[in-house]
Design a protein around this motif. Structure first.
Motif, PDB file in Angstrom:
ATOM      1  N   CYS A 138      46.087  24.874  55.197  1.00 44.30           N
ATOM      2  CA  CYS A 138      45.604  23.879  54.233  1.00 44.30           C
ATOM      3  C   CYS A 138      46.253  22.518  54.469  1.00 44.30           C
ATOM      4  CB  CYS A 138      45.868  24.353  52.803  1.00 44.30           C
ATOM      5  SG  CYS A 138      44.937  25.828  52.320  1.00 44.30           S
ATOM      6  N   ALA A 139      47.592  22.511  54.590  1.00 44.34           N
ATOM      7  CA  ALA A 139      48.304  21.241  54.785  1.00 44.34           C
ATOM      8  C   ALA A 139      47.939  20.609  56.122  1.00 44.34           C
ATOM      9  CB  ALA A 139      49.806  21.472  54.697  1.00 44.34           C
ATOM     10  N   SER A 140      47.824  21.399  57.192  1.00 38.14           N
ATOM     11  CA  SER A 140      47.467  20.861  58.512  1.00 38.14           C
ATOM     12  C   SER A 140      46.079  20.263  58.508  1.00 38.14           C
ATOM     13  CB  SER A 140      47.562  21.967  59.575  1.00 38.14           C
ATOM     14  OG  SER A 140      48.885  22.413  59.718  1.00 38.14           O
ATOM     15  N   THR A 141      45.157  20.892  57.776  1.00 44.81           N
ATOM     16  CA  THR A 141      43.797  20.341  57.678  1.00 44.81           C
ATOM     17  C   THR A 141      43.805  18.981  57.002  1.00 44.81           C
ATOM     18  OG1 THR A 141      42.860  22.581  57.557  1.00 44.81           O
ATOM     19  CG2 THR A 141      41.493  20.759  56.746  1.00 44.81           C
ATOM     20  N   VAL A 142      44.537  18.870  55.907  1.00 46.90           N
ATOM     21  CA  VAL A 142      44.615  17.590  55.191  1.00 46.90           C
ATOM     22  C   VAL A 142      45.272  16.521  56.060  1.00 46.90           C
ATOM     23  CG1 VAL A 142      45.633  16.414  53.203  1.00 46.90           C
ATOM     24  CG2 VAL A 142      44.641  18.697  52.926  1.00 46.90           C
ATOM     25  N   ILE A 143      46.408  16.866  56.667  1.00 46.81           N
ATOM     26  CA  ILE A 143      47.135  15.896  57.501  1.00 46.81           C
ATOM     27  C   ILE A 143      46.294  15.476  58.704  1.00 46.81           C
ATOM     28  CG2 ILE A 143      49.140  15.618  59.014  1.00 46.81           C
ATOM     29  CD1 ILE A 143      50.692  17.379  57.061  1.00 46.81           C
ATOM     30  N   SER A 144      45.632  16.431  59.314  1.00 48.84           N
ATOM     31  CA  SER A 144      44.818  16.127  60.493  1.00 48.84           C
ATOM     32  C   SER A 144      43.667  15.182  60.147  1.00 48.84           C
ATOM     33  CB  SER A 144      44.273  17.423  61.093  1.00 48.84           C
ATOM     34  OG  SER A 144      43.464  17.159  62.214  1.00 48.84           O
ATOM     35  N   CYS A 145      42.974  15.475  59.057  1.00 42.30           N
ATOM     36  CA  CYS A 145      41.799  14.672  58.685  1.00 42.30           C
ATOM     37  C   CYS A 145      42.179  13.286  58.169  1.00 42.30           C
ATOM     38  CB  CYS A 145      40.969  15.408  57.646  1.00 42.30           C
ATOM     39  SG  CYS A 145      40.227  16.946  58.238  1.00 42.30           S
ATOM     40  N   ILE A 146      43.332  13.190  57.504  1.00 44.63           N
ATOM     41  CA  ILE A 146      43.704  11.920  56.882  1.00 44.63           C
ATOM     42  C   ILE A 146      44.577  11.067  57.796  1.00 44.63           C
ATOM     43  CG2 ILE A 146      44.964  10.859  54.961  1.00 44.63           C
ATOM     44  CD1 ILE A 146      44.104  13.161  53.213  1.00 44.63           C
ATOM     45  N   LEU A 185      54.116  21.599  64.322  1.00 45.46           N
ATOM     46  CA  LEU A 185      53.617  22.106  65.601  1.00 45.46           C
ATOM     47  C   LEU A 185      52.147  21.755  65.786  1.00 45.46           C
ATOM     48  CD1 LEU A 185      53.946  23.857  68.154  1.00 45.46           C
ATOM     49  CD2 LEU A 185      53.366  25.843  66.752  1.00 45.46           C
ATOM     50  N   ASN A 186      51.353  21.961  64.750  1.00 47.02           N
ATOM     51  CA  ASN A 186      49.922  21.648  64.855  1.00 47.02           C
ATOM     52  C   ASN A 186      49.685  20.150  65.003  1.00 47.02           C
ATOM     53  OD1 ASN A 186      47.150  23.048  64.545  1.00 47.02           O
ATOM     54  ND2 ASN A 186      46.994  21.238  63.229  1.00 47.02           N
ATOM     55  N   CYS A 187      50.514  19.331  64.332  1.00 53.21           N
ATOM     56  CA  CYS A 187      50.378  17.874  64.463  1.00 53.21           C
ATOM     57  C   CYS A 187      50.632  17.437  65.896  1.00 53.21           C
ATOM     58  CB  CYS A 187      51.343  17.168  63.514  1.00 53.21           C
ATOM     59  SG  CYS A 187      50.888  17.258  61.773  1.00 53.21           S
ATOM     60  N   PHE A 188      51.714  17.937  66.493  1.00 50.79           N
ATOM     61  CA  PHE A 188      52.019  17.577  67.871  1.00 50.79           C
ATOM     62  C   PHE A 188      50.935  18.069  68.823  1.00 50.79           C
ATOM     63  CE2 PHE A 188      56.338  16.403  66.743  1.00 50.79           C
ATOM     64  CZ  PHE A 188      56.606  15.395  67.669  1.00 50.79           C
ATOM     65  N   TYR A 189      50.428  19.267  68.554  1.00 53.65           N
ATOM     66  CA  TYR A 189      49.369  19.800  69.405  1.00 53.65           C
ATOM     67  C   TYR A 189      48.109  18.934  69.308  1.00 53.65           C
ATOM     68  CZ  TYR A 189      45.948  23.077  71.317  1.00 53.65           C
ATOM     69  OH  TYR A 189      44.958  23.652  72.071  1.00 53.65           O
ATOM     70  N   SER A 190      47.767  18.510  68.090  1.00 57.88           N
ATOM     71  CA  SER A 190      46.582  17.663  67.905  1.00 57.88           C
ATOM     72  C   SER A 190      46.758  16.318  68.597  1.00 57.88           C
ATOM     73  CB  SER A 190      46.313  17.460  66.411  1.00 57.88           C
ATOM     74  OG  SER A 190      46.048  18.691  65.772  1.00 57.88           O
ATOM     75  N   ILE A 191      47.964  15.759  68.487  1.00 60.58           N
ATOM     76  CA  ILE A 191      48.232  14.477  69.151  1.00 60.58           C
ATOM     77  C   ILE A 191      48.155  14.649  70.668  1.00 60.58           C
ATOM     78  CG2 ILE A 191      50.004  12.730  69.568  1.00 60.58           C
ATOM     79  CD1 ILE A 191      50.943  13.203  66.680  1.00 60.58           C
ATOM     80  N   TYR A 192      48.764  15.707  71.153  1.00 53.47           N
ATOM     81  CA  TYR A 192      48.763  15.954  72.599  1.00 53.47           C
ATOM     82  C   TYR A 192      47.336  16.117  73.130  1.00 53.47           C
ATOM     83  CZ  TYR A 192      49.718  18.343  77.028  1.00 53.47           C
ATOM     84  OH  TYR A 192      49.763  18.692  78.354  1.00 53.47           O
ATOM     85  N   MET A 193      46.524  16.881  72.420  1.00 55.48           N
ATOM     86  CA  MET A 193      45.147  17.106  72.867  1.00 55.48           C
ATOM     87  C   MET A 193      44.279  15.864  72.695  1.00 55.48           C
ATOM     88  SD  MET A 193      45.269  20.071  74.092  1.00 55.48           S
ATOM     89  CE  MET A 193      43.508  20.233  74.440  1.00 55.48           C
TER      90      MET A 193
END
Length: 844
Positions: free
Chosen positions: A776-784, A453-461
């Motif tokens: 924690c996982a969303s932070t790593v995935i988002s940054c990398i 959910l956070n990945c899709f939200y980050s991509i959308y934004m």
């Protein structure tokens, strides 16, 4: 003891019926997993089928191969070949249609037999095919251009050029079909009676003369579509023809229908990776929940399997028993999930097509057997992966120990621990950690939902409208023929008229604008000393595209090197080179062999009707600048040819015709909406004209974002449902497995409030664990990973955000805390719990 197969099947069914709570959850998870797999298959195969159909319509027919410019004798001989399943007959009835109304849209007139009408997608949807010599059928766009009503019996007057002879002909409309956006030309179909009446005029004299009227073109369906090229070569050779030596008498020009090379394929690697990852993600989530359900079920039924082992059942029979249970669930769940998945995927295919180059085309997603076969296979694999471990647990359980397995577990927490409130917390923590494997699986599946959910939200934004518009829009409006926006502009029949431009300039909202001139029929090549050692596999002849620009467009070109004007050299002797850009607007300067100040010769080649070069003209220019040639509306096409730009004053003398490719203009700042309304109305009245503006591009970008949003919502909802189902299942099974624990607590004096408090705390522990892992996982995935999307999508602007998880946090805390309490309340009402406690006390 040996149990027969039918006995095992009966036992498996009875176990399913006696353990409904376990297996309803398993059935739901299988349905959901099958639904997701079926929707993926439907989207991929449906999109592929839609693109293939659009490509076939662009080609003009759905035959495997096309035979061009043959005569009747060759047709009769070729159709008798054993490899030919079906062959069409089409004869061009005129070399050109001269009606002024069709100047903007090339017209063709054919006689087609019934097979050809079907293969060429020109079957009338209203009326019937022509029968009499004066009857004709056409498409609705052509009728509109001619000013003819789409009504049967209307009169159509055509001016035809047949072998250099101009003929005026009056036809009666016997039928018509809705225009297809993929069709680039106006097509008229006459009857066999018309072709017979004009047999003398419609003889095939090509290639002896340059006239194509009378030549036959046939589409061929072979017995199968495997290795079409080989089938075509075999057809020609075994019939006494060939397609490799044009000068030979037995030469037939032919080609394979290239649409079949791309059928059901995904050319975009990013799309392929997303589909594979999505399928893998669904498989992992499905396996997690299947494993968890069956694992708990096997633990709960371990005494049953122990008894079976005591009376002689073998480990293999125990495994077969569990596999049969899974098989019954698969037989029930897969058809339901696949059916729903097909309709979910079918709903998404039009949304995807609307964001592609095939926007506007009709989309039909047929029910394909492979959708259901593929989803069934993947669902079986997922369930198989999920039950391997539980099967091993059940089959390896020792008969004696397994009989008392549950009793040993429930006595692990003494009743005296509930004397103080603080002990409730310790008991909740102990219960949370009692079965670490189940807890980890539940937390993992729930965390996965929040992470995605956070990945899709980050991509959308991250979709940046400003970056998107900066690449595609550098003026307020751009007007061109429809073919220009389909990247099929040629420059003859696709141009804009001066009358249309005059109507735009007459609007009060119009501010300033200019035209770009280009025609593909103006053939230019480049000569320069720099090209002696230059090699380009895509441009062996050093072909060039030369664009003429009015000052509004020319002065707005983005200069990379040099300038647009220079002192000491007349403007008529200066030229500017266009440099292609990559997706991130980086100039590909290494693709150009030229330097500033180079003298280049621009040679114009003039061909006769046979295609032979009969004259050449050479003009010499000095390269004074290099400009960025991207996809923006003010710089024309980004082609593989050499691209050069000239002011209209220097362009006009070197071309035969000044073909207006596009017209870009700005509107008064406070009257943009007024001009937008005028352009929209103009586009409706001019079927061959299209336009782009900041508003239309913004809407297109919003459609892309909406598609990502919808896909993200569906994906997160599905995976979230799997996660919640897994959590509810873990909670249900945990409460059922601890029935005696609750009874002992009640006997020891624990109140219902204390038991509920313990369950509240257990739920909050799940919430806390999921939150920590997700953040924690969303932070790593988002940054990398998410950040790297800036290097893949040029319109993406990375912003670190965990808002999606934060927004869902309050709801998740409430759900995680209330779920175990609600399940406990439904499972063990106060009266039932007291009765069980009293019965247990008496038994003890």
């Amino acid at each position: 003891m040996f149990f027969k197969r039918d006995v095992l099947q009966t036992m498996a069914l009875r176990i399913l019926k006696s353990s409904k709570a376990y297996y309803i959850s398993a059935a739901l998870s299988i349905i959901l997993t099958s639904l997701l797999f079926a929707s993926i298959f439907t989207v991929v195969m449906g999109t592929g089928n839609a693109i293939q159909q659009a490509t076939l319509r662009q080609v003009g027919g759905d035959g495997h191969a096309i035979l061009k410019y043959i005569d009747d004798a060759a047709y009769e001989k070729l159709k008798m070949h054993s490899s030919v399943r079906e062959i069409s007959y089409g004869k061009l009835a005129a070399d050109d249609i001269l009606n002024e109304e069709l100047k903007e849209r090339r017209g063709e007139i054919w006689y087609l037999d019934d097979v050809a009408i079907r293969m060429n997608f020109v079957e009338p949807t209203v009326g019937r095919p022509p029968i009499y010599p004066d009857e004709i059928i056409a498409d609705t766009t052509t009728l509109k251009l001619l000013g003819v009503k789409d009504e049967i019996g209307e009169i159509i007057n055509l001016t035809l050029n047949v072998k250099g002879i101009v003929i005026q002909k009056e036809f009666t409309l016997s039928g018509y079909w809705e225009s297809d956006p993929a069709m680039k030309a106006s097509r008229f179909i006459v009857s066999s009676a018309y072709a017979a009446n004009n047999e003398d005029l419609l003889g095939n004299h090509f290639p002896e003369t340059p006239f194509l009227s009378g030549a036959i073109t046939s589409s061929v369906f072979f017995n199968n579509d495997k290795d079409i090229r080989r089938s075509l070569d075999m057809l020609l050779v075994e019939s006494g023809y060939q397609s490799s030596e044009p000068a030979a008498e037995n030469y037939i020009e032919s080609n394979v229908n290239w649409a079949y090379f791309t059928a059901y394929s995904i050319d975009d690697p990013i799309t392929l990776v997303i589909c594979v990852l999505f399928a893998a993600l669904v498989g992992i989530c499905g396996s997690l929940i299947i494993y968890n359900i069956f694992h708990i079920a096997m633990i709960h039924q371990i005494r049953l399997f122990g008894r079976l082992r005591l009376i002689g059942a073998t480990r293999i029979q125990i495994k077969k028993l569990i596999i049969m249970q899974a098989a019954f669930l698969l037989i029930t769940g897969i058809p339901i999930g696949a059916a729903f998945g097909f309709f979910v995927g079918k709903a998404f295919v039009p949304l995807i097509i609307e964001q592609s180059a095939y926007k506007g085309m009709s989309v039909d997603v047929p029910m394909n057997l492979w959708i259901f076969v593929g989803s069934a296979i993947l669902s079986i694999i997922t369930v198989g992966a999920g039950i391997i471990k539980p099967i091993n647990i059940a089959s390896k359980a020792a008969p004696v120990q397994s009989v008392n397995f549950l009793d040993m577990n429930v006595k692990a927490i003494p009743g005296r621990q509930v004397k103080h409130g603080s002990k409730v917390v310790k008991m909740a923590i102990a219960s949370f950690l009692q079965n670490k494997k189940n807890t980890i699986l539940a937390v993992a599946s729930l965390s996965l939902c929040f992470i995605i959910l956070n990945c899709f939200y980050s991509i959308y934004m991250g979709f940046d409208i400003d970056k998107y518009l900066s690449k595609f829009v550098d003026t307020d409006f751009l007007v061109a023929n429809n073919e220009y926006f389909r990247f099929d502009y040629m420059g003859r029949g696709d141009t804009l008229s001066h009358e249309l431009i005059d109507s735009i300039q007459a609007q009060p909202a119009y501010q300033d604008g200019g035209a770009i001139y280009f025609s593909n029929y103006e053939e230019f090549t480049v000569e320069s000393d720099r090209l002696i050692d230059y090699r380009d596999e895509y441009n062996l002849n050093h072909d060039a595209h030369i664009y003429g620009m009015e000052s509004f467009n020319y002065d707005r070109l983005e200069v990379i090197e040099g300038s647009l004007y220079t002192e000491g050299i007349p403007l008529s002797q200066c030229i500017v080179e266009g440099i292609r850009l990559d997706d991130f607007n980086t100039p590909l300067l290494d693709k150009s062999p030229f330097k500033l100040g180079d003298m280049v010769g621009i040679q114009k080649n003039v061909r006769d009707e046979t295609g032979k070069i009969v004259n050449t003209y050479m003009n010499y220019f000095t390269i004074i600048g290099k400009i960025a040639m991207g996809n923006s509306i003010n710089s024309g096409y980004s082609s593989t040819y050499f691209n050069f730009y000239l002011p209209i004053e220097a362009y006009a003398p070197i071309v035969s015709e000044q073909a207006i490719m596009s017209f870009a203009f700005d509107a008064e700042q406070d009257k943009t909406a007024e001009m937008e309304a005028f352009m929209s109305e103009l586009a409706e009245n001019e079927p061959m004209m299209a336009y782009r503006s900041k508003k239309t591009e913004t809407e297109a970008f919003s459609d892309i974002k909406d598609l990502v949003e919808k896909m993200g919502v569906v994906m997160c909802a599905a995976i979230g449902l799997i996660g919640m189902l897994n959590y509810a299942n873990v909670t249900i099974m945990g409460i059922i497995a601890r029935e005696k624990t609750f009874i002992l607590l009640r006997i020891a004096g624990a109140t219902r409030v204390q038991i509920r408090r313990m369950l509240y705390i257990e739920g909050l522990q799940y919430a806390l664990a999921v939150l920590v892992i997700s953040l924690c996982a969303s932070t790593v995935i988002s940054c990398i990973f998410i950040q790297r999307l800036e290097n893949i999508f040029w319109f993406f602007q990375y912003h670190f955000s965990l808002n999606a998880i934060i927004y869902c946090l309050p709801f998740w805390i409430i759900i995680s805390a209330l779920t175990p309490v609600c399940i406990f309340k439904l499972r063990y009402p106060m009266k039932t719990l007291n009765q069980n406690a009293a019965s247990y006390a008496r038994g003890a």
